[in-house]
Design a protein around this motif. Structure first.
Motif, PDB file in Angstrom:
ATOM      1  N   SER A   1      -8.992   1.687  -8.040  1.00 25.24           N
ATOM      2  CA  SER A   1      -8.764   1.260  -6.782  1.00 25.24           C
ATOM      3  C   SER A   1     -10.052   0.317  -6.348  1.00 25.24           C
ATOM      4  O   SER A   1     -11.079   0.420  -7.103  1.00 25.24           O
ATOM      5  CB  SER A   1      -9.056   2.487  -5.789  1.00 25.24           C
TER       6      SER A   1
ATOM      7  N   ARG B   1      -1.176  -7.491  -4.515  1.00 22.21           N
ATOM      8  CA  ARG B   1       0.104  -7.027  -4.191  1.00 22.21           C
ATOM      9  C   ARG B   1       1.174  -8.238  -4.256  1.00 22.21           C
ATOM     10  O   ARG B   1       0.793  -9.437  -3.706  1.00 22.21           O
ATOM     11  CB  ARG B   1       0.226  -6.325  -2.740  1.00 22.21           C
TER      12      ARG B   1
ATOM     13  N   MET C   1       0.882  -1.139   0.025  1.00 21.60           N
ATOM     14  CA  MET C   1      -0.077   0.070  -0.153  1.00 21.60           C
ATOM     15  C   MET C   1       0.921   1.415   0.070  1.00 21.60           C
ATOM     16  O   MET C   1       0.294   2.456  -0.366  1.00 21.60           O
ATOM     17  CB  MET C   1      -0.930   0.100   1.171  1.00 21.60           C
TER      18      MET C   1
END
Length: 245
Positions: free
Chosen positions: A104, A161, A85
């Motif tokens: 997002s 991620r 993040m």
């Protein structure tokens, strides 16, 4: 030893981070109501400058390398690998003159002071991954704004991620929608290194004394290329720059 310092410095980092996003929340609201888009954007840029400064509390460093002469008279699609993040504030701050908006997760548009407010009111595409129609509609709206307002966009095509820094396969979907709608867009890869190490141990403790880097790579002119070819070239250029421990 770095983990030991993490136990000491992480509470200070989180305190400062929390104070900053809490203080900037009403400031954002005022800027938007009284000064409109431009005032709100300057507020968001300042917010992200402060958030980047928080990284140094942990002894971490941020190196942002941009040797490219990027145009400001056409929208840019910045395509980056995604490690944590903490990838986001440096992208917003150091590339602020390009008016970049994020694609997002819709979950982030609620409950987080300052950050959620910006996602709701700053022009981001907040997508519901469980609802393909809603996701496409949001990305199309962003693409229309890119074309009409000369905005740029950030996208992490891995989808999630990469917790060890290793680049995951890139998805074509969101990039293809933007390329089709914003026909004058320029695609610019961005390689992010070592930000995953900041969260090596999870939420707590955060890692310390990590040298993180963001590098803007050679642009890709998408005209004459398929979306798959653009994504393949982007992924290859980023992988060339990723350093794995």
């Amino acid at each position: 030893m770095r983990k030991f310092f993490g136990y000491i410095l992480s509470p200070i980092f989180y305190l400062l981070f929390g104070v900053i996003i809490t203080v900037f929340h009403p400031i954002q609201w005022l800027c938007l109501k009284l000064g409109g888009y431009q005032a709100h954007k300057k507020c968001v840029d300042t917010l992200n400058c402060c958030l980047v400064a928080c990284y140094y509390v942990l002894g971490n460093t941020v190196s942002f390398i941009n040797k490219q002469q990027l145009p400001t008279d056409r929208p840019i699609l910045f395509v980056a690998n995604h490690q944590s993040m903490y990838d986001i504030p440096p992208l917003i701050f150091f590339l602020r003159k390009y008016h970049g908006k994020f694609i997002s997760k819709i979950e982030l548009a609620k409950g987080i002071p300052s950050i959620s407010f910006n996602l709701r009111h700053g022009g981001a595409a907040n997508i519901d991954r469980k609802d393909p129609k809603q996701s496409i509609a949001e990305i199309l709206k962003l693409a229309n704004n890119m074309k009409a307002k000369n905005w740029s966009a950030f996208i992490f095509p891995e989808g999630t991620r990469a917790k060890t820094g290793k680049v995951k396969p890139f998805n074509v979907g969101g990039i293809a929608v933007i390329l089709k709608k914003a026909t004058n867009v320029l695609v610019v890869p961005v390689a992010i290194n070592h930000s995953w190490e900041m969260v090596r141990y999870g939420f707590f403790p955060l890692n310390t004394f990590t040298r993180m880097s963001w590098e803007v790579l050679t642009p890709i002119e998408p005209q004459g290329l398929s979306a798959e070819e653009v994504v393949a070239q982007t992924e290859a250029r980023i992988k060339e720059k990723i350093v794995l421990n």
